[in-house]
Scaffold this motif. Structure first.
Motif, PDB file in Angstrom:
ATOM      1  N   ASP A  32      -2.084   9.608  -4.703  1.00  0.00           N
ATOM      2  CA  ASP A  32      -1.963   9.327  -3.276  1.00  0.00           C
ATOM      3  C   ASP A  32      -0.547   8.630  -3.006  1.00  0.00           C
ATOM      4  O   ASP A  32      -0.147   8.134  -3.851  1.00  0.00           O
ATOM      5  N   SER A  33      -0.208   8.668  -1.853  1.00  0.00           N
ATOM      6  CA  SER A  33       1.160   8.249  -1.366  1.00  0.00           C
ATOM      7  C   SER A  33       1.209   6.649  -1.640  1.00  0.00           C
ATOM      8  O   SER A  33       2.213   6.280  -2.049  1.00  0.00           O
ATOM      9  N   ASN A  34       0.061   5.845  -1.571  1.00  0.00           N
ATOM     10  CA  ASN A  34      -0.022   4.595  -1.919  1.00  0.00           C
ATOM     11  C   ASN A  34       0.404   4.043  -3.385  1.00  0.00           C
ATOM     12  O   ASN A  34       0.742   3.172  -3.607  1.00  0.00           O
ATOM     13  N   VAL A  35       0.175   5.044  -4.170  1.00  0.00           N
ATOM     14  CA  VAL A  35       0.698   4.813  -5.808  1.00  0.00           C
ATOM     15  C   VAL A  35       2.054   4.881  -5.849  1.00  0.00           C
ATOM     16  O   VAL A  35       2.425   4.117  -6.761  1.00  0.00           O
ATOM     17  N   PHE A  36       2.812   5.418  -4.989  1.00  0.00           N
ATOM     18  CA  PHE A  36       4.005   5.571  -4.786  1.00  0.00           C
ATOM     19  C   PHE A  36       4.668   4.227  -3.863  1.00  0.00           C
ATOM     20  O   PHE A  36       5.485   3.235  -4.485  1.00  0.00           O
ATOM     21  N   LEU A  37       4.358   4.081  -2.766  1.00  0.00           N
ATOM     22  CA  LEU A  37       4.865   3.223  -1.630  1.00  0.00           C
ATOM     23  C   LEU A  37       4.492   1.702  -2.171  1.00  0.00           C
ATOM     24  O   LEU A  37       5.234   0.973  -2.113  1.00  0.00           O
ATOM     25  N   THR A  38       3.043   1.241  -2.403  1.00  0.00           N
ATOM     26  CA  THR A  38       2.776  -0.256  -2.785  1.00  0.00           C
ATOM     27  C   THR A  38       3.615  -0.478  -3.807  1.00  0.00           C
ATOM     28  O   THR A  38       4.164  -1.535  -3.830  1.00  0.00           O
ATOM     29  N   PRO A  39       3.703   0.115  -5.037  1.00  0.00           N
ATOM     30  CA  PRO A  39       4.132  -0.380  -5.998  1.00  0.00           C
ATOM     31  C   PRO A  39       5.753  -0.649  -5.932  1.00  0.00           C
ATOM     32  O   PRO A  39       6.420  -1.453  -6.442  1.00  0.00           O
ATOM     33  N   ALA A  40       6.441   0.524  -5.576  1.00  0.00           N
ATOM     34  CA  ALA A  40       7.665   0.254  -4.897  1.00  0.00           C
ATOM     35  C   ALA A  40       8.265  -0.860  -4.034  1.00  0.00           C
ATOM     36  O   ALA A  40       9.198  -1.517  -4.354  1.00  0.00           O
ATOM     37  N   LEU A  41       7.454  -1.159  -3.099  1.00  0.00           N
ATOM     38  CA  LEU A  41       7.704  -2.591  -2.369  1.00  0.00           C
ATOM     39  C   LEU A  41       7.209  -3.722  -2.746  1.00  0.00           C
ATOM     40  O   LEU A  41       7.427  -4.689  -2.226  1.00  0.00           O
ATOM     41  N   THR A  42       6.230  -3.597  -4.125  1.00  0.00           N
ATOM     42  CA  THR A  42       5.657  -5.100  -4.591  1.00  0.00           C
ATOM     43  C   THR A  42       5.999  -5.003  -6.106  1.00  0.00           C
ATOM     44  O   THR A  42       7.109  -5.505  -6.443  1.00  0.00           O
ATOM     45  N   TYR A  43       4.994  -5.080  -6.578  1.00  0.00           N
ATOM     46  CA  TYR A  43       4.784  -5.509  -7.950  1.00  0.00           C
ATOM     47  C   TYR A  43       5.530  -4.568  -8.996  1.00  0.00           C
ATOM     48  O   TYR A  43       5.672  -4.777 -10.162  1.00  0.00           O
ATOM     49  N   TYR A  44       5.609  -3.144  -8.626  1.00  0.00           N
ATOM     50  CA  TYR A  44       6.369  -2.463  -9.762  1.00  0.00           C
ATOM     51  C   TYR A  44       7.746  -1.802  -8.870  1.00  0.00           C
ATOM     52  O   TYR A  44       7.964  -0.708  -9.140  1.00  0.00           O
ATOM     53  N   HIS A  93       1.015  -0.086 -21.365  1.00  0.00           N
ATOM     54  CA  HIS A  93       1.404  -1.532 -21.169  1.00  0.00           C
ATOM     55  C   HIS A  93       2.865  -1.747 -20.840  1.00  0.00           C
ATOM     56  O   HIS A  93       3.714  -1.015 -21.543  1.00  0.00           O
ATOM     57  N   PHE A  94       3.097  -2.258 -19.898  1.00  0.00           N
ATOM     58  CA  PHE A  94       4.516  -2.946 -19.373  1.00  0.00           C
ATOM     59  C   PHE A  94       4.971  -4.108 -20.161  1.00  0.00           C
ATOM     60  O   PHE A  94       4.251  -5.057 -20.023  1.00  0.00           O
TER      61      PHE A  94
END
Length: 158
Positions: free
Chosen positions: A5-17, A157-158
């Motif tokens: 989904d779009s939010n798998v790209f958007l939310t991480p880019a703007l926050t935790y990833y 794992h990161f």
């Protein structure tokens, strides 16, 4: 295969990833897409490319491996998704929004290929003002998982 989904790209880019602190997340998505483990669809790509930002730049570099081209065969499953959304008591605004965004296409593509959807959206079955991907997917026999579940499923794992 997992559809993103779009939010798998958007939310991480703007926050935790964010790209500058967790490039591993983005490298893994590109690598998993090249292997065919994860993909997304052209309507998601169109949504993500609306802004001139890091996501758009990243898509310009890696998008050919990630995004499935439009498929005319999805018309049949899209008609089923549309009919379902119109016959379940949702408001006209909710239906219009759902059908105009990539969300409805994600469900239709998942139906067409028997895929799971990766999304940060959570189910809200009582809501009539917004159609959530997990509810539409569930109604069509499609499973949804979170990005965290996706990463755990692949042992990342990161």
């Amino acid at each position: 295969m997992l559809l993103l989904d779009s939010n798998v790209f958007l939310t991480p880019a703007l926050t935790y990833y964010a790209f500058d602190i967790c490039g591993s997340y983005w490298s893994w998505i590109a690598q998993a897409a090249a292997l065919g483990d994860v993909k997304s669809i052209s309507p998601v790509k169109r949504e993500l490319r609306q802004k001139d930002d890091q996501i758009k730049n990243w898509i310009d570099i890696h998008g050919s491996d990630i995004f499935i081209p439009d498929d005319t065969a999805v018309k049949n499953t899209m008609a089923q998704v549309s009919m379902w959304s119109s016959s379940n008591g949702y408001t006209t605004a909710a239906i219009t929004e759902f059908l105009s965004k990539a969300d409805s296409y994600l469900v239709a593509y998942a139906m067409l290929g028997g895929h799971q959807i990766v999304t940060l959206e959570t189910s809200a079955p009582g809501s009539k003002n917004r159609i959530k991907i997990p509810d539409a997917a569930s109604a069509h026999g499609i499973a949804t998982i979170t990005p965290y579940q996706m990463l755990r499923l692949h042992g990342i794992h990161f």
